[in-house]
Design a protein around this motif. Structure first.
Motif, mmCIF file in Angstrom:
data_model
loop_
_atom_site.group_PDB
_atom_site.id
_atom_site.type_symbol
_atom_site.label_atom_id
_atom_site.label_comp_id
_atom_site.label_asym_id
_atom_site.label_seq_id
_atom_site.Cartn_x
_atom_site.Cartn_y
_atom_site.Cartn_z
ATOM 1 N N LYS A 1 1.199 -0.779 0.110
ATOM 2 C CA LYS A 1 0.078 0.348 -0.209
ATOM 3 C C LYS A 1 1.060 1.475 0.031
ATOM 4 C CE LYS A 1 -1.910 1.441 3.799
ATOM 5 N NZ LYS A 1 -1.652 2.099 4.247
ATOM 6 N N TRP B 1 -5.233 5.570 -0.132
ATOM 7 C CA TRP B 1 -4.088 4.379 -0.155
ATOM 8 C C TRP B 1 -4.244 4.140 -1.839
ATOM 9 C CZ3 TRP B 1 -7.874 2.533 4.763
ATOM 10 C CH2 TRP B 1 -7.232 3.639 5.310
ATOM 11 N N GLY C 1 -8.506 6.912 2.610
ATOM 12 C CA GLY C 1 -7.923 6.192 4.072
ATOM 13 C C GLY C 1 -8.446 7.015 5.332
ATOM 14 N N THR D 1 -6.329 0.921 9.588
ATOM 15 C CA THR D 1 -5.478 0.248 9.396
ATOM 16 C C THR D 1 -5.918 -0.896 8.782
ATOM 17 O OG1 THR D 1 -5.427 1.006 12.017
ATOM 18 C CG2 THR D 1 -3.328 -1.392 10.916
ATOM 19 N N TYR D 2 -4.679 -0.828 7.620
ATOM 20 C CA TYR D 2 -4.364 -1.894 6.801
ATOM 21 C C TYR D 2 -3.929 -3.204 7.078
ATOM 22 C CZ TYR D 2 -3.084 -4.114 2.480
ATOM 23 O OH TYR D 2 -2.820 -5.237 1.357
ATOM 24 N N PHE E 1 -9.425 -3.414 5.868
ATOM 25 C CA PHE E 1 -8.800 -2.874 6.726
ATOM 26 C C PHE E 1 -9.712 -2.534 7.991
ATOM 27 C CE2 PHE E 1 -8.822 -1.321 2.484
ATOM 28 C CZ PHE E 1 -7.132 -0.736 2.469
ATOM 29 N N CYS F 1 -11.244 0.042 11.095
ATOM 30 C CA CYS F 1 -10.676 0.674 11.995
ATOM 31 C C CYS F 1 -10.713 0.195 13.949
ATOM 32 C CB CYS F 1 -12.290 1.803 11.544
ATOM 33 S SG CYS F 1 -12.190 3.511 12.760
#
Length: 202
Positions: free
Chosen positions: A63, A74, A125, A135-136, A153, A155
């Motif tokens: 990413k 992103w 993002g 967060t990836y 992803f 949160c």
């Protein structure tokens, strides 16, 4: 007496004049930072401009982050397995085909990407719940999102989850999918975020 009075008058006049000039200069110097504060910075002026992204060295699973209009954008390169997994998640995401309005037409598919470049995901993002940054989380890295997690992803603020197309899972606080910004391909290795076509970038 009269000469002394004249001298005092001149002295008062010069004193007032000098103080006035010094005061004016002081006000001028004081005003410069204040006026400068209201002038947009170079960063602010560029915030709304399209942003070019080089994806030539982006590998599968990676990413890259850029900033556009003050927001994180992103770009993720997905593998064929990632793309295949998206079809298996249609029953657990809220809006599988991005039917919610205000998305580009090319994002209204399960990949949420341009048809000729399905492996590249471009999203803003920011969680659509209260604006936190998710967060990836890859499927093969340590996580506590369940054995059926295919990557995507998460949160951390309120627990919203999004798949690798930015589609929101059912039963989480976020109401809609991650936003797909307008973007276009300059060539195979470069994306421009902020316009839907190269004509719009001119």
């Amino acid at each position: 007496m009269s000469k002394e009075g004249v001298d005092n008058s001149k002295r008062r006049f010069l004193s007032i004049a000098v103080n006035s000039v010094v005061g004016a200069v002081g006000v001028g110097f004081a005003a410069v930072p204040f006026v400068s504060y209201w002038q947009p910075s170079a960063k602010a002026q560029a915030a709304g401009a399209p942003v070019e992204i080089d994806i030539s060295k982006l590998e599968e699973g990676q990413k890259v982050n850029v900033e556009w209009r003050g927001k994180p954008v992103w770009v993720v390169k997905r593998s064929q397995q990632n793309l295949d997994d998206l079809a298996t998640l249609e029953n657990v995401v809220s809006d599988p085909a991005s039917d919610v309005p205000q998305q580009p037409d090319y994002a209204k598919n399960i990949f949420r990407a341009r048809e000729d470049r399905k492996n590249i995901l471009v999203v803003v993002g920011i969680c659509t719940h209260l604006g936190c940054s998710p967060t990836y989380v890859k499927s093969d890295q340590p996580h506590s999102l369940g054995a059926d997690w295919k990557g995507g992803f998460f949160c951390p603020c309120h627990g919203s989850k999004f798949d690798l197309a930015g589609r929101v899972y059912q039963g989480v606080p976020a109401p809609t999918n991650l936003v797909v910004p307008p973007y276009a391909y300059i060539d195979d290795n470069r994306i421009i975020v902020g316009v839907d076509s190269l004509e719009g970038a001119a």
